[in-house]
Write an enzyme that holds these catalytic residues in place. Structure first.
Site, PDB file in Angstrom:
ATOM      1  N   ASP A  54       0.837  -1.182   0.000  1.00  0.00           N
ATOM      2  CA  ASP A  54       0.000   0.000   0.000  1.00  0.00           C
ATOM      3  C   ASP A  54       0.883   1.246   0.000  1.00  0.00           C
ATOM      4  O   ASP A  54       2.008   1.209   0.504  1.00  0.00           O
ATOM      5  CB  ASP A  54      -0.903   0.011   1.244  1.00  0.00           C
ATOM      6  CG  ASP A  54      -2.126   0.885   1.075  1.00  0.00           C
ATOM      7  OD1 ASP A  54      -3.215   0.335   0.795  1.00  0.00           O
ATOM      8  OD2 ASP A  54      -2.015   2.120   1.208  1.00  0.00           O
ATOM      9  N   ASP A  70       3.792   1.828  -4.270  1.00  0.00           N
ATOM     10  CA  ASP A  70       2.967   2.578  -5.210  1.00  0.00           C
ATOM     11  C   ASP A  70       2.924   1.745  -6.491  1.00  0.00           C
ATOM     12  O   ASP A  70       3.941   1.579  -7.165  1.00  0.00           O
ATOM     13  CB  ASP A  70       3.597   3.947  -5.469  1.00  0.00           C
ATOM     14  CG  ASP A  70       2.828   4.778  -6.483  1.00  0.00           C
ATOM     15  OD1 ASP A  70       1.915   4.237  -7.146  1.00  0.00           O
ATOM     16  OD2 ASP A  70       3.160   5.975  -6.634  1.00  0.00           O
ATOM     17  N   VAL A  71       1.750   1.205  -6.829  1.00  0.00           N
ATOM     18  CA  VAL A  71       1.679   0.280  -7.965  1.00  0.00           C
ATOM     19  C   VAL A  71       1.898   0.966  -9.303  1.00  0.00           C
ATOM     20  O   VAL A  71       2.004   0.291 -10.335  1.00  0.00           O
ATOM     21  CB  VAL A  71       0.339  -0.495  -7.977  1.00  0.00           C
ATOM     22  CG1 VAL A  71       0.181  -1.337  -6.727  1.00  0.00           C
ATOM     23  CG2 VAL A  71      -0.845   0.441  -8.181  1.00  0.00           C
ATOM     24  N   TYR A 162     -13.549   5.641 -15.051  1.00  0.00           N
ATOM     25  CA  TYR A 162     -13.485   4.504 -14.129  1.00  0.00           C
ATOM     26  C   TYR A 162     -13.985   3.233 -14.810  1.00  0.00           C
ATOM     27  O   TYR A 162     -13.366   2.163 -14.698  1.00  0.00           O
ATOM     28  CB  TYR A 162     -14.314   4.809 -12.881  1.00  0.00           C
ATOM     29  CG  TYR A 162     -14.251   3.734 -11.831  1.00  0.00           C
ATOM     30  CD1 TYR A 162     -13.097   3.540 -11.073  1.00  0.00           C
ATOM     31  CD2 TYR A 162     -15.347   2.911 -11.576  1.00  0.00           C
ATOM     32  CE1 TYR A 162     -13.038   2.554 -10.105  1.00  0.00           C
ATOM     33  CE2 TYR A 162     -15.294   1.931 -10.613  1.00  0.00           C
ATOM     34  CZ  TYR A 162     -14.136   1.748  -9.877  1.00  0.00           C
ATOM     35  OH  TYR A 162     -14.077   0.765  -8.922  1.00  0.00           O
TER      36      TYR A 162
END
Length: 268
Positions: A54, A70-71, A162
């Site tokens: 996370d 941080d993906v 989204y």
């Protein structure tokens, strides 16, 4: 990274099937809050050792492991996944849950916001899965579960960006399931409806009439209420576990009937 302890330290309201995942090692992205946190706790309650990746892992407490990640950052993903695998002794389960939201029509969001949301919601899955595959290939119980959305299968107002990101996640899930079936890696996704999470609470707080907006969200789901994070977590845990050993390439709706049901309007 935080230290681990026994599943008995988990909150008493965690949905659990004790021992179902004993001996398995799991990584959950976005694991510090909302659906990710509920999923991490459910997996741990069922016996798995769990690392939560996370951007802010400070709230992650034992028996869960907290790892900063941080993906959207290639280097952080590689470092975090390797650290989690080392701490856990491998990876059997990957839950790609990290994501960010967006509101607006196709003309409302700047292109930079499109790039940012796709970078997290879609490419984040690509980065983390690529990094985890070497460990998943060594597992005899490998499973990947992606958090998708009702927005991938139903047209929702003011959710163009989204919805596009989650539609891509659904297609990616199917393609990954096909690519990795021969390696014994199952890939599925869950499609939640409107879930009572911190992000939804922030949207409601910003609305002109929060209670009217909440009622509208309740009414559009046939069960008449928001979905809980724990209900989504239970579905994810099922798909991740050995009881779903014959299930791959599946999108499991946890949406209160929103996608499939068409109920008559309430009587006046």
């Amino acid at each position: 990274m935080t230290s681990s302890s026994s599943p008995a330290d988990l909150p008493s309201d965690t949905v659990a099937a004790p021992g179902a995942l004993t001996g398995l090692r799991a990584v959950v992205t976005g694991g510090a809050s909302g659906i990710g946190s509920a999923t991490a706790q459910t997996l741990a309650a069922r016996g798995a050792r769990v690392a939560c990746l996370d951007v802010n892992p400070a709230s992650v407490t034992p028996p869960l492991l907290g790892v900063r990640c941080d993906v959207s950052d290639d280097g952080e993903v590689a470092t975090a996944v390797a650290a989690a695998a080392e701490e856990l002794g491998g990876i059997d389960i990957l839950i790609n849950n990290a994501g960010i939201g967006a509101q607006g029509t196709v003309e409302d969001n700047e292109l930079d916001q499109w790039r940012a949301v796709l970078d997290v919601n879609l490419l984040g899955i690509v980065r983390v899965t690529r990094a985890a595959l070497p460990w998943l290939r060594r597992s005899t119980a490998a499973a990947v579960v992606n958090t998708c959305s009702i927005a991938a299968t139903a047209g929702l107002p003011r959710r163009a960006l989204y919805s596009a990101s989650k539609g891509a996640v659904l297609s990616l899930t199917l393609a990954m399931a096909a690519d990795h079936a021969a390696e014994g890696i199952r890939v599925n996704c869950v499609n939640p409806g409107t879930v009572d999470t911190p992000w939804v609470q922030r949207l409601l707080s910003a609305a002109a009439d929060p209670e009217a907006e909440r009622e509208a969200l309740r009414r559009r789901q046939p069960i008449g209420r928001l979905v809980s994070a724990e209900e989504v977590a239970t579905a994810i845990a099922y798909l991740a576990g050995p009881d779903a050993g014959a299930t791959t390439g599946t999108a499991l709706a946890v949406d209160g009937g929103m996608q499939g049901l068409r109920l008559p309007p309430p009587a006046r």
